[in-house]
Design an enzyme around this catalytic site. Structure first.
Site, PDB file in Angstrom:
ATOM      1  N   CYS A  80       0.901  -1.300   0.003  1.00  9.22           N
ATOM      2  CA  CYS A  80       0.023   0.124  -0.119  1.00  9.22           C
ATOM      3  C   CYS A  80       0.931   1.250  -0.086  1.00  9.22           C
ATOM      4  O   CYS A  80       2.101   1.265   0.192  1.00  9.22           O
ATOM      5  CB  CYS A  80      -0.814  -0.013   1.172  1.00  9.22           C
ATOM      6  N   ASP A  82      -5.930  -3.221  11.346  1.00  7.52           N
ATOM      7  CA  ASP A  82      -4.782  -2.430  11.672  1.00  7.52           C
ATOM      8  C   ASP A  82      -4.544  -2.177  12.766  1.00  7.52           C
ATOM      9  O   ASP A  82      -5.158  -2.097  13.827  1.00  7.52           O
ATOM     10  CB  ASP A  82      -5.048  -1.118  10.532  1.00  7.52           C
TER      11      ASP A  82
HETATM   12  O1  LIG Z   1      -0.592   4.272   4.628  1.00 11.49           O
HETATM   13  C1  LIG Z   1      -1.133   5.259   5.036  1.00 11.49           C
HETATM   14  O2  LIG Z   1      -0.462   6.531   4.966  1.00 11.49           O
HETATM   15  C2  LIG Z   1      -2.485   5.381   5.555  1.00 11.49           C
HETATM   16  C3  LIG Z   1      -3.289   6.631   5.774  1.00 11.49           C
HETATM   17  C4  LIG Z   1      -4.413   6.575   6.283  1.00 11.49           C
HETATM   18  C5  LIG Z   1      -5.197   5.489   6.161  1.00 11.49           C
HETATM   19  C6  LIG Z   1      -4.651   4.227   6.012  1.00 11.49           C
HETATM   20  C7  LIG Z   1      -3.035   3.991   5.583  1.00 11.49           C
HETATM   21  N1  LIG Z   1      -2.402   2.832   5.268  1.00 11.49           N
HETATM   22  C8  LIG Z   1      -3.141   1.776   5.371  1.00 11.49           C
HETATM   23  O3  LIG Z   1      -2.573   1.256   6.619  1.00 11.49           O
HETATM   24  C9  LIG Z   1      -1.912  -0.134   6.495  1.00 11.49           C
HETATM   25  C10 LIG Z   1      -0.675  -0.349   7.489  1.00 11.49           C
HETATM   26  O4  LIG Z   1       0.274   0.504   7.349  1.00 11.49           O
HETATM   27  P1  LIG Z   1       1.760   0.240   7.983  1.00 11.49           P
HETATM   28  O5  LIG Z   1       2.172  -1.149   7.330  1.00 11.49           O
HETATM   29  O6  LIG Z   1       1.705   0.180   9.504  1.00 11.49           O
HETATM   30  O7  LIG Z   1       2.501   1.439   7.705  1.00 11.49           O
HETATM   31  C11 LIG Z   1      -1.587   0.070   5.192  1.00 11.49           C
HETATM   32  O8  LIG Z   1      -0.863  -1.026   4.483  1.00 11.49           O
HETATM   33  C12 LIG Z   1      -2.560   0.669   4.517  1.00 11.49           C
HETATM   34  O9  LIG Z   1      -3.705  -0.256   4.223  1.00 11.49           O
END
Ligand SMILES: O=C(O)c1ccccc1N[C@@H]1O[C@H](COP(=O)(O)O)[C@@H](O)[C@H]1O
Length: 209
Positions: A7, A126
């Site tokens: 992502c 998440d």
């Molecule tokens: O990635 C972002 O900036 C974000 C912002 C707002 C909502 C969702 C977002 N990302 C999502 O969160 C997961 C986990 O992130 P991380 O691997 O802990 O950095 C990511 O994969 C998105 O689905």
């Protein structure tokens, strides 16, 4: 086989590399609350560069329905992902398959929300707190994930090559979703971290059959 979503893509070359390495989906973030936000033109260029059979996921957080419609028309994502306080019937109005993110940061208190989205194609669990943006790099207590959920689980939050095998062993998710764990800076993916992440997932799949 554990599906992989990478992502927060902001560059064509990162998204194409993720696909070539074996990612099943790439995520494009449209919320202003993200440091990985893309505009519609950038998103369309990334989506068009992807090879077939790799899903483009458009991620929103409490955006207007009109904006979601505009992105759908321009980018043609295969999946939508809603990361805010959207309700199930609101998410369903676009007539497209969607993932709904559930903030697992409050531990047990989050569990009732896992049953509130019967229309979702999958639930993204998440690690951040309720009302906070994702992409935080925060993991949650994976052992809280209920075994039997009506919708497929996509595990997210603080995953990286060093912990994703343990996460898969504990949760046995349908898929994993990663953003900061494959980056050198927000929105800039690191080829070696990306490759290591995909390899770690595939190694875990081979071990935990
Ligand atoms: O990635 C972002 O900036 C974000 C912002 C707002 C909502 C969702 C977002 N990302 C999502 O969160 C997961 C986990 O992130 P991380 O691997 O802990 O950095 C990511 O994969 C998105 O689905």
């Amino acid at each position: 086989m554990t599906r992989i979503k990478c992502c927060g893509m902001t560059r064509v070359e990162d998204a194409v590399l993720a696909a070539e390495l074996g990612a099943d989906a790439v995520g494009l973030i449209f919320t202003a609350r993200s440091r990985r936000r893309v505009d519609v033109d950038q998103a369309r260029a990334i989506a068009r560069a992807l090879p077939p059979m790799v899903t483009t996921v458009a991620l929103f957080m409490d955006e207007d329905a009109a904006f979601v419609d505009e992105v759908i028309a321009s980018v043609q994502p295969g999946l939508l992902q809603f990361h805010g306080a959207e309700r199930d019937d609101w998410c369903a109005q676009f007539g497209r398959p969607y993932l709904k993110a559930v903030a697992m940061g409050e531990g047990d208190h989050a569990l009732p929300r896992l049953r509130a989205f019967p229309g979702a194609a999958g639930l993204v669990l998440d690690g951040h707190g309720l009302g906070e943006a994702g992409g935080s790099g925060k993991a949650f207590d994976w052992s809280l994930t209920p075994r039997e959920l009506a919708r497929p689980v996509i595990l997210a939050g603080g995953l990286h090559a060093g912990n994703v095998a343990d996460a898969i062993r504990v949760v046995r998710p349908w898929g994993v979703d990663v953003s900061s764990g494959i980056e050198s800076a927000p929105g800039i993916k690191d080829p070696s971290r990306l490759a290591a992440f995909v390899a770690a997932v595939r190694a875990a799949d081979a071990t935990h059959v």
